[in-house]
Design a protein around this motif. Structure first.
Motif, short mmCIF file in Angstrom:
data_model
loop_
_atom_site.label_atom_id
_atom_site.label_comp_id
_atom_site.label_asym_id
_atom_site.label_seq_id
_atom_site.Cartn_x
_atom_site.Cartn_y
_atom_site.Cartn_z
N THR A 223 -30.78 -16.78 83.30
CA THR A 223 -31.19 -15.61 84.21
C THR A 223 -32.79 -15.38 83.88
O THR A 223 -33.02 -15.36 82.63
CB THR A 223 -30.47 -14.22 83.86
OG1 THR A 223 -29.12 -14.42 84.28
CG2 THR A 223 -30.85 -13.14 84.85
N LYS A 224 -33.53 -15.07 84.80
CA LYS A 224 -35.14 -14.83 84.59
C LYS A 224 -35.08 -13.32 84.75
O LYS A 224 -34.18 -12.74 85.57
CB LYS A 224 -35.88 -15.80 85.88
CG LYS A 224 -35.70 -17.04 85.59
CD LYS A 224 -37.03 -17.93 85.37
CE LYS A 224 -36.98 -19.38 85.36
NZ LYS A 224 -37.81 -20.06 86.12
N PRO A 225 -36.11 -12.49 84.16
CA PRO A 225 -36.39 -11.16 84.17
C PRO A 225 -36.91 -10.71 85.59
O PRO A 225 -36.41 -9.81 85.73
CB PRO A 225 -37.85 -11.13 83.49
CG PRO A 225 -38.00 -12.39 82.61
CD PRO A 225 -37.13 -13.39 83.28
N ARG B 174 -28.30 -17.83 78.68
CA ARG B 174 -29.35 -17.64 78.14
C ARG B 174 -30.46 -16.86 79.28
O ARG B 174 -30.24 -17.01 80.40
CB ARG B 174 -30.31 -18.86 77.84
CG ARG B 174 -29.60 -19.48 76.71
CD ARG B 174 -29.74 -18.87 75.20
NE ARG B 174 -29.44 -19.76 74.16
CZ ARG B 174 -28.34 -19.63 73.79
NH1 ARG B 174 -27.65 -18.63 73.95
NH2 ARG B 174 -27.94 -20.33 72.48
N SER B 175 -31.43 -16.21 78.67
CA SER B 175 -32.46 -15.49 79.48
C SER B 175 -33.79 -16.24 79.11
O SER B 175 -34.10 -16.54 77.97
CB SER B 175 -32.73 -13.75 79.46
OG SER B 175 -31.44 -13.41 79.91
N THR B 176 -34.47 -16.43 80.22
CA THR B 176 -35.94 -17.05 79.85
C THR B 176 -36.87 -16.85 81.23
O THR B 176 -36.37 -16.35 82.16
CB THR B 176 -35.72 -18.52 79.75
OG1 THR B 176 -37.18 -19.20 79.25
CG2 THR B 176 -35.39 -19.33 81.25
N PHE C 84 -26.33 -29.27 77.23
CA PHE C 84 -25.63 -28.97 78.41
C PHE C 84 -24.28 -28.62 77.90
O PHE C 84 -23.67 -27.50 78.51
CB PHE C 84 -25.88 -29.65 79.49
CG PHE C 84 -25.19 -29.47 80.58
CD1 PHE C 84 -25.22 -28.27 81.50
CD2 PHE C 84 -23.84 -30.21 80.96
CE1 PHE C 84 -24.34 -27.96 82.65
CE2 PHE C 84 -23.13 -29.96 82.11
CZ PHE C 84 -23.41 -28.77 82.87
N GLY C 85 -23.50 -29.59 77.61
CA GLY C 85 -21.98 -29.31 77.22
C GLY C 85 -21.79 -28.09 76.41
O GLY C 85 -20.91 -27.41 76.71
N ASP C 86 -22.55 -28.02 75.42
CA ASP C 86 -22.41 -26.68 74.33
C ASP C 86 -22.51 -25.41 75.41
O ASP C 86 -22.01 -24.72 75.27
CB ASP C 86 -23.11 -26.76 73.42
CG ASP C 86 -22.95 -27.87 72.49
OD1 ASP C 86 -21.86 -28.38 72.27
OD2 ASP C 86 -23.91 -28.32 71.71
N ALA C 87 -23.76 -25.54 76.10
CA ALA C 87 -24.05 -24.48 77.03
C ALA C 87 -22.95 -23.98 77.94
O ALA C 87 -22.60 -22.94 78.05
CB ALA C 87 -25.16 -24.66 77.70
N VAL D 225 -29.11 -21.34 87.77
CA VAL D 225 -30.24 -20.31 87.22
C VAL D 225 -30.22 -19.19 88.44
O VAL D 225 -30.11 -19.46 89.52
CB VAL D 225 -31.61 -20.90 86.85
CG1 VAL D 225 -32.05 -21.66 88.38
CG2 VAL D 225 -32.72 -19.63 86.58
N ALA D 226 -30.60 -17.83 87.77
CA ALA D 226 -30.96 -16.83 88.73
C ALA D 226 -32.34 -16.50 88.56
O ALA D 226 -32.68 -16.13 87.47
CB ALA D 226 -29.83 -15.62 88.36
N ASP D 227 -33.13 -17.19 89.33
CA ASP D 227 -34.56 -17.34 89.05
C ASP D 227 -35.12 -16.18 89.77
O ASP D 227 -35.36 -14.89 89.26
CB ASP D 227 -35.16 -18.54 89.95
CG ASP D 227 -36.55 -18.68 89.41
OD1 ASP D 227 -37.38 -17.62 89.22
OD2 ASP D 227 -37.09 -19.91 89.34
#
Length: 183
Positions: free
Chosen positions: A146-148, A159-161, A16-19, A101-103
């Motif tokens: 972010t989610k698609p 990141r995207s997932t 998390f710290g790196d992110a 997150v942007a779900d």
């Protein structure tokens, strides 16, 4: 028969710290720097604090929004909850809104519309909209994931997932009293 849990992406504390720092670097590298960081509570509180530290931004605020009630369970519409942000501090500022997150993206969409236009239909009975003179000069958004299917594309994403994300601050159930408490 109970269905299998959705596939998960796990973000451990040590990553998390790196992110957070990597996401802050993306903001800096864009050439834009916020005056104020706003956390979307609750999920955005910890990322917003970490990103604000990484950016060297001390001014922070919070917008309380409820939408998810459980894994893949939501209210019909995101609800902005009290206590409300003092919108007078936004006037003319460059504001970075941070969430985990942007779900579906609907929570972030409500917050960004509120900050960009001063309006947000369906945001809840307690929503206080900023007066036009209190709107920020610019509002951008940053999320860890972010989610698609998100209805909004955040300005900055780590990141995207398409997986359900297990964040270190929300992956365990709430703490309860132990059966053997002694005073």
């Amino acid at each position: 028969m109970k269905s299998a849990p959705p596939p998960r992406e796990v973000l451990p504390w040590n990553r998390f710290g790196d992110a957070s720092r990597e996401l802050a670097q993306v903001v800096v590298d864009s050439g834009w720097m916020p005056d104020l960081v706003i956390a979307v509570a609750r999920g955005g509180l910890i990322p917003a604090g970490a990103i604000a530290y990484a950016l060297g931004v001390k001014a922070m605020g919070t917008m309380n929004v409820e939408f998810y009630t459980d894994v893949e369970e939501t209210l019909p519409e995101p609800q902005v909850l009290p206590p409300m942000l003092d919108t007078s501090v936004l006037a003319g500022a460059k504001v970075l809104v941070v969430d985990d997150v942007a779900d579906s993206g609907r929570t972030l969409e409500v917050v960004m519309r509120l900050l960009r236009t001063g309006t947000t239909p369906g945001a809840g009975p307690h929503t206080v909209t900023p007066a036009p003179e209190h709107l920020p000069a610019e509002a951008r958004s940053a999320v860890l994931y972010t989610k698609p299917q998100s209805v909004i594309e955040p300005d900055y994403t780590w990141r995207s997932t398409d997986r359900w994300i297990a964040f270190p601050w929300s992956s365990l159930p709430p703490v309860t009293a132990t059966a053997n408490t002694e005073a």
